[in-house]
Motif scaffolding. Sequence first.
Motif, PDB file in Angstrom:
ATOM      1  N   GLY A   1       1.129  -0.880   0.405  1.00  0.00           N
ATOM      2  CA  GLY A   1       0.255   0.108   0.181  1.00  0.00           C
ATOM      3  C   GLY A   1       0.581   1.354   0.158  1.00  0.00           C
ATOM      4  N   THR A   2       1.893   0.872  -1.095  1.00  0.00           N
ATOM      5  CA  THR A   2       2.495   2.445  -0.863  1.00  0.00           C
ATOM      6  C   THR A   2       1.921   3.002  -1.716  1.00  0.00           C
ATOM      7  OG1 THR A   2       4.459   1.261  -0.413  1.00  0.00           O
ATOM      8  CG2 THR A   2       4.921   3.217  -0.773  1.00  0.00           C
ATOM      9  N   LEU A   3       1.223   4.294  -2.060  1.00  0.00           N
ATOM     10  CA  LEU A   3       0.595   5.111  -2.542  1.00  0.00           C
ATOM     11  C   LEU A   3       1.447   6.365  -2.989  1.00  0.00           C
ATOM     12  CD1 LEU A   3      -3.011   5.609  -0.661  1.00  0.00           C
ATOM     13  CD2 LEU A   3      -2.139   4.282  -2.789  1.00  0.00           C
ATOM     14  N   ARG A   4       2.262   6.532  -3.743  1.00  0.00           N
ATOM     15  CA  ARG A   4       3.422   7.641  -4.350  1.00  0.00           C
ATOM     16  C   ARG A   4       3.314   8.332  -4.070  1.00  0.00           C
ATOM     17  NH1 ARG A   4       6.456   3.676  -7.788  1.00  0.00           N
ATOM     18  NH2 ARG A   4       4.713   2.467  -9.359  1.00  0.00           N
TER      19      ARG A   4
ATOM     20  N   LEU B   1       5.444   9.051   3.897  1.00  0.00           N
ATOM     21  CA  LEU B   1       4.907   8.860   5.026  1.00  0.00           C
ATOM     22  C   LEU B   1       4.922   7.751   5.365  1.00  0.00           C
ATOM     23  CD1 LEU B   1       2.247  11.880   4.611  1.00  0.00           C
ATOM     24  CD2 LEU B   1       4.480  12.346   5.751  1.00  0.00           C
ATOM     25  N   HIS B   2       4.845   6.210   4.489  1.00  0.00           N
ATOM     26  CA  HIS B   2       4.354   5.323   4.779  1.00  0.00           C
ATOM     27  C   HIS B   2       5.493   4.572   6.027  1.00  0.00           C
ATOM     28  CE1 HIS B   2       3.977   0.972   4.247  1.00  0.00           C
ATOM     29  NE2 HIS B   2       3.214   1.149   3.108  1.00  0.00           N
ATOM     30  N   VAL B   3       5.181   3.585   6.613  1.00  0.00           N
ATOM     31  CA  VAL B   3       5.838   3.122   7.451  1.00  0.00           C
ATOM     32  C   VAL B   3       6.751   2.918   8.031  1.00  0.00           C
ATOM     33  CG1 VAL B   3       4.263   1.019   7.589  1.00  0.00           C
ATOM     34  CG2 VAL B   3       5.393   2.140   9.823  1.00  0.00           C
ATOM     35  N   ALA B   4       6.749   1.873   5.866  1.00  0.00           N
ATOM     36  CA  ALA B   4       8.264   1.309   5.449  1.00  0.00           C
ATOM     37  C   ALA B   4       9.174   2.603   4.536  1.00  0.00           C
ATOM     38  CB  ALA B   4       8.052   0.629   5.114  1.00  0.00           C
ATOM     39  N   GLY B   5       8.309   3.359   3.937  1.00  0.00           N
ATOM     40  CA  GLY B   5       8.386   4.187   2.929  1.00  0.00           C
ATOM     41  C   GLY B   5      10.035   4.982   3.475  1.00  0.00           C
ATOM     42  N   LYS B   6       8.752   5.752   4.780  1.00  0.00           N
ATOM     43  CA  LYS B   6       9.905   6.979   4.945  1.00  0.00           C
ATOM     44  C   LYS B   6      11.556   7.178   5.604  1.00  0.00           C
ATOM     45  CE  LYS B   6       8.883   6.037   9.430  1.00  0.00           C
ATOM     46  NZ  LYS B   6       7.708   5.869  11.127  1.00  0.00           N
ATOM     47  N   ASN B   7      11.445   5.336   5.269  1.00  0.00           N
ATOM     48  CA  ASN B   7      13.143   5.765   5.436  1.00  0.00           C
ATOM     49  C   ASN B   7      13.701   5.326   3.850  1.00  0.00           C
ATOM     50  OD1 ASN B   7      12.663   5.172   8.555  1.00  0.00           O
ATOM     51  ND2 ASN B   7      11.982   3.383   7.957  1.00  0.00           N
TER      52      ASN B   7
ATOM     53  N   LEU C   1      -8.941  -2.369   4.786  1.00  0.00           N
ATOM     54  CA  LEU C   1      -8.287  -1.612   4.071  1.00  0.00           C
ATOM     55  C   LEU C   1      -8.446  -0.860   5.006  1.00  0.00           C
ATOM     56  CD1 LEU C   1      -6.217  -0.454   2.290  1.00  0.00           C
ATOM     57  CD2 LEU C   1      -8.147   0.481   0.888  1.00  0.00           C
ATOM     58  N   ALA C   2      -9.567  -0.070   5.796  1.00  0.00           N
ATOM     59  CA  ALA C   2      -9.600   1.011   6.862  1.00  0.00           C
ATOM     60  C   ALA C   2      -8.694   0.478   8.154  1.00  0.00           C
ATOM     61  CB  ALA C   2     -11.235   0.978   6.791  1.00  0.00           C
ATOM     62  N   THR C   3      -8.339  -0.412   8.469  1.00  0.00           N
ATOM     63  CA  THR C   3      -7.850  -0.928   9.852  1.00  0.00           C
ATOM     64  C   THR C   3      -6.240  -0.938   8.921  1.00  0.00           C
ATOM     65  OG1 THR C   3      -9.331  -2.624   9.817  1.00  0.00           O
ATOM     66  CG2 THR C   3      -6.920  -3.017  11.077  1.00  0.00           C
ATOM     67  N   LEU C   4      -5.377  -0.779   7.716  1.00  0.00           N
ATOM     68  CA  LEU C   4      -4.183  -0.539   7.430  1.00  0.00           C
ATOM     69  C   LEU C   4      -4.383   0.531   7.357  1.00  0.00           C
ATOM     70  CD1 LEU C   4      -4.593  -3.445   4.636  1.00  0.00           C
ATOM     71  CD2 LEU C   4      -3.068  -3.716   6.292  1.00  0.00           C
ATOM     72  N   LEU C   5      -5.443   0.975   6.759  1.00  0.00           N
ATOM     73  CA  LEU C   5      -4.681   2.503   6.566  1.00  0.00           C
ATOM     74  C   LEU C   5      -3.902   3.479   7.662  1.00  0.00           C
ATOM     75  CD1 LEU C   5      -7.463   4.191   3.655  1.00  0.00           C
ATOM     76  CD2 LEU C   5      -4.776   3.685   3.346  1.00  0.00           C
ATOM     77  N   PRO C   6      -3.812   3.605   9.093  1.00  0.00           N
ATOM     78  CA  PRO C   6      -3.758   3.931   9.890  1.00  0.00           C
ATOM     79  C   PRO C   6      -2.231   3.166  10.543  1.00  0.00           C
ATOM     80  CG  PRO C   6      -5.653   3.611  10.348  1.00  0.00           C
ATOM     81  CD  PRO C   6      -5.173   3.019   9.016  1.00  0.00           C
TER      82      PRO C   6
ATOM     83  N   ASP D   1       0.131   8.099  12.375  1.00  0.00           N
ATOM     84  CA  ASP D   1      -0.401  10.000  12.699  1.00  0.00           C
ATOM     85  C   ASP D   1      -0.899  10.240  11.266  1.00  0.00           C
ATOM     86  OD1 ASP D   1       0.435   9.418  15.296  1.00  0.00           O
ATOM     87  OD2 ASP D   1       2.714   9.846  14.707  1.00  0.00           O
ATOM     88  N   VAL D   2      -1.419   9.556  10.509  1.00  0.00           N
ATOM     89  CA  VAL D   2      -2.097  10.418   9.229  1.00  0.00           C
ATOM     90  C   VAL D   2      -3.515  10.285   9.331  1.00  0.00           C
ATOM     91  CG1 VAL D   2      -1.946  10.130   6.809  1.00  0.00           C
ATOM     92  CG2 VAL D   2       0.420  10.386   7.879  1.00  0.00           C
ATOM     93  N   PHE D   3      -3.620   9.440   9.626  1.00  0.00           N
ATOM     94  CA  PHE D   3      -5.245   8.688   9.620  1.00  0.00           C
ATOM     95  C   PHE D   3      -5.676   8.989  11.666  1.00  0.00           C
ATOM     96  CE2 PHE D   3      -3.787   7.584   5.756  1.00  0.00           C
ATOM     97  CZ  PHE D   3      -4.773   8.553   4.713  1.00  0.00           C
ATOM     98  N   PRO D   4      -5.372   9.957  12.687  1.00  0.00           N
ATOM     99  CA  PRO D   4      -6.033   9.557  13.631  1.00  0.00           C
ATOM    100  C   PRO D   4      -7.461   9.239  13.425  1.00  0.00           C
ATOM    101  CG  PRO D   4      -5.066  11.558  12.726  1.00  0.00           C
ATOM    102  CD  PRO D   4      -4.886  10.979  11.982  1.00  0.00           C
ATOM    103  N   ASN D   5      -8.475   9.846  12.674  1.00  0.00           N
ATOM    104  CA  ASN D   5      -9.895  10.191  13.194  1.00  0.00           C
ATOM    105  C   ASN D   5     -10.308   8.499  12.570  1.00  0.00           C
ATOM    106  OD1 ASN D   5      -9.953  13.095  13.994  1.00  0.00           O
ATOM    107  ND2 ASN D   5     -10.505  13.782  12.388  1.00  0.00           N
ATOM    108  N   LEU D   6      -9.608   7.668  11.581  1.00  0.00           N
ATOM    109  CA  LEU D   6     -10.118   7.013  11.229  1.00  0.00           C
ATOM    110  C   LEU D   6      -9.536   5.883  12.261  1.00  0.00           C
ATOM    111  CD1 LEU D   6     -10.801   4.367   8.864  1.00  0.00           C
ATOM    112  CD2 LEU D   6      -8.533   4.991   7.816  1.00  0.00           C
TER     113      LEU D   6
END
Length: 463
Positions: A181-184, A189-195, A311-316, A321-326
Motif C-alpha cells: 500500500g505504498t501510495l506514491r 509517510l509510509h511506515v516503511a517508505g519513510k526510510n 483496508l480501513a484497518t491498514l491505512l492507520p 499519525d496520518v489518519f487518527p480519526n479513522l
Amino acid sequence: MSSHREAPEISKDPVADSTDLYAFVSPDKPDTVTIIANYLPLQVPSGGPNFFEFGDDVLYEIHIDNNGDAQADLTYQFRFRTVINNDKTFLYNTGPIESLDDPDWNRQQFYTVTCVDMHGKATIIGKDIPCPPCNIGPSSTPDYAKLAKDAVYKLEGGARVFAGQRADGFFVDLGAIFDLGTLRPFQNLHVAGKNIFDAPGDGVNTLDKTNVHSIAIQVPITTLTKDGKKYEYTDAAATIGVWTTASRRQVRVLHGDKGDDLDLGPTVQVSRLGNPLFNEVIVPMAQKDQFNALPPKEDKRFAEFVARPELATLLPVLYPDVFPNLEKLVADKTDRADLLAILLTGIPEGIIEGFQNFTGDTQADLLRLNTAIPPAAEPNAFGLVAGDAAGWPNGRRPEDDVVGIALRAVAGATFPLIDKEFTPDEATALLEQGITAEDVTAGFLGHFPYLGLPYDGFNNPSL
C-alpha cells in the motif's frame, strides 16, 4: 485493479475474466443508457500470432435488475463463434485488413445477441454480427478507426452494440498499491517508505498502453426500467442495478488428437462483476472464487467485510499519525453504514441533496444507476464524493477514478453522511493515486462505444 485477475481461479481463465463494468446515461444520447463489460485483461498490443479474442466456449451476459430484488429482469446474452478462412497459413492476416469481410483476414469472429426477459423468454435480437480485428499495426490495419466504426451495429428494439478490442480505460498504480500500500503521493509517510523516500512521488499507470475486449450496448432508458417508463430521480423505479457474468459449460471432454474438445452440461458461472474493486479489495482471498460463482442476491454473506473493511484497518497502520480519526473509528469497531449503503443497497433519498440510488434492503453488489440523473456538463473524476451525481457510485463512467474514490470513502470521506459528528482526517481529501485522469482519458470517444481505439502492436511492441 478493478477486477483484473482478482480471484485465484479466474486469473487462470482470462477470456472469462470480467475486468471492468460501466453503466451511465449516454452523454450524447441522454435518453439511453450505455453499458460496457470488459473482459480479457492485460493485453499486450503486439501479442501475435494468436491475437486476443472472445471465447467461443464462454457465455457472456449483462444483467439488469429494475425492481430491487437483486435478480435479473432483463439479460443480454452474447455468444461468439470463430471462423478460420485459410487453414494453410499460420498468419492472422495475409494482407491489409480493409473491411470486416476482407479475405486477407484469416481469423474472424462473429456473435449473436439474445435478450432474455424476466420470465425466461429468449429472443435473438442480433445474429452473426462481426467483431473488428485486433489492431495489428499500420500495415495490417491501416484504417482501424473505420473498421471499429463499421463494427457498431443496430439491434432490434432500438439498441446499438459493439464487441471487440479497445484500449483499457481503467487506470491504477498497481505496483504501488500491492507493495504494502505504498501510495506514491504519500510514499514518504509510509511506515516503511519513510526510510526510503524523501518526498512524494508521481503515480504510474500500470495499465498504460494495454488493451481489453469490450462488449458495449446502448439501450433506450425505457427498455431497462420497470414498466418501460422514464421516472423522476426521486422514484425508486428510476434506479437499475447492473452486473455482468461469464459462464462455461459444466463438463469439458478433451479429445487430444482425435478432434475438437467437447463441452457438455449446463452453464456454470465463473466470473461476476458489479461495483469496481468489490471482489478485488473487499472479499477475502479464501472466498473470492465463491463470490464469482454466486448470484448477487447472496451477497449478504459478504456484508461483514464491507462493514469493517480490511483496508480501513491498514491505512492507520501503514501511515502512522496520518489518519487518527479513522484509527479511532476502527478501534471503536464501528460498522461502516456508509459503505454498506454505497456498495450493497444504494443511497436512500435525503442523505445527499438531489440524489438517491436506493434499491431496497436486499444487500447485493450491483452497479446502481439512477437513470433520471442527467450526464454532467463537466464530469469530475471523483464522482459523487466530489459533488458530481452522475459519477460512481451512481453507475460508473470510464473517466471515474474509482480507485481514488474508493480510497477516500474507505478512509472516512463518506462517513459523515450517516454521522455528522465525524470529521474525516485532513489527508482523506488528498488521497489519490497520483495519476492524472485527463491524461488517461484523452483517447476516449465522445460517442458510442466511448472507450478509445486499441493500441496497435507495431507502435507499441512491448510494455
